[in-house]
Design an enzyme around this catalytic site. Structure first.
Site, mmCIF file in Angstrom:
data_model
loop_
_atom_site.group_PDB
_atom_site.id
_atom_site.type_symbol
_atom_site.label_atom_id
_atom_site.label_comp_id
_atom_site.label_asym_id
_atom_site.label_seq_id
_atom_site.Cartn_x
_atom_site.Cartn_y
_atom_site.Cartn_z
ATOM 1 N N HIS A 247 0.845 -1.190 0.000
ATOM 2 C CA HIS A 247 0.000 0.000 0.000
ATOM 3 C C HIS A 247 0.880 1.241 0.000
ATOM 4 O O HIS A 247 1.817 1.353 0.787
ATOM 5 C CB HIS A 247 -0.896 -0.017 1.244
ATOM 6 C CG HIS A 247 -1.648 1.250 1.459
ATOM 7 N ND1 HIS A 247 -1.559 1.962 2.618
ATOM 8 C CD2 HIS A 247 -2.488 1.936 0.653
ATOM 9 C CE1 HIS A 247 -2.326 3.038 2.534
ATOM 10 N NE2 HIS A 247 -2.892 3.045 1.337
ATOM 11 N N ASP B 35 -5.034 3.977 -4.543
ATOM 12 C CA ASP B 35 -5.042 4.475 -3.164
ATOM 13 C C ASP B 35 -6.165 5.490 -2.967
ATOM 14 O O ASP B 35 -6.348 6.393 -3.773
ATOM 15 C CB ASP B 35 -3.696 5.120 -2.847
ATOM 16 C CG ASP B 35 -3.428 5.232 -1.356
ATOM 17 O OD1 ASP B 35 -4.391 5.359 -0.578
ATOM 18 O OD2 ASP B 35 -2.252 5.191 -0.980
ATOM 19 N N TYR C 1 9.778 12.864 -13.349
ATOM 20 C CA TYR C 1 10.966 12.002 -13.332
ATOM 21 C C TYR C 1 11.419 11.716 -11.901
ATOM 22 O O TYR C 1 11.786 10.586 -11.570
ATOM 23 C CB TYR C 1 12.126 12.637 -14.102
ATOM 24 C CG TYR C 1 11.980 12.672 -15.600
ATOM 25 C CD1 TYR C 1 11.193 11.759 -16.288
ATOM 26 C CD2 TYR C 1 12.650 13.633 -16.346
ATOM 27 C CE1 TYR C 1 11.078 11.796 -17.663
ATOM 28 C CE2 TYR C 1 12.534 13.677 -17.730
ATOM 29 C CZ TYR C 1 11.752 12.756 -18.379
ATOM 30 O OH TYR C 1 11.643 12.790 -19.740
#
Length: 142
Positions: free
Chosen positions: A22, A64, A113
């Protein structure tokens, strides 16, 4: 082959998805993304588009629901309000497939990035549309 598992989900990708916890991030990247040099493990999916991989991943992985932005894309350099075709497609897939239907949120190129560098895994696809990159944060199954 397994029942009810999208065949795009290779053994390596299924292993990564199952091993993620998670709050871990997965990057689904286009063919131009520096997948190998950014840092985390890079799983190749050259024969699939980012949209195909996104749909397959969301068929087995929860997004999530404890963070404000569990789906992040890369903004167009110099034009952050433009919504590239790939990003519009990602939003449609999230709306159709995800258990937590959230809006995708854009990050600047270098912020994307940086976030990708700390991901659990990168999936490098054969996506040829520009800006066909998305980061997903894994949720929990209740």
């Amino acid at each position: 082959m397994l029942r009810n598992i999208d065949p795009i989900l290779s053994p390596d990708l299924l292993h990564a998805l199952r091993a993620m916890g998670h709050g871990d991030d997965i990057v689904i990247a286009d063919a131009n993304f520096p997948g190998t040099s950014v840092g985390p493990e890079c799983i190749r999916a050259d024969g699939s588009t980012a949209s195909e991989v996104l749909r397959a991943v969301l068929s087995v992985m929860p997004l999530d629901s404890f963070v404000p932005n569990p789906a992040l894309t890369m903004q167009v350099v110099g034009e952050p309000d433009i919504v590239p075709d790939a990003v519009a497609d990602f939003q449609n897939i999230i709306d159709e497939v995800a258990d937590n239907r959230v809006p995708v949120v854009g990050l600047g190129r270098f912020a994307f990035y940086e976030r990708a560098a700390s991901a659990y895994v990168i999936v490098q696809t054969g996506e040829r549309r520009l800006y066909g990159n998305i980061i997903l944060k894994k949720g929990v199954i209740s």
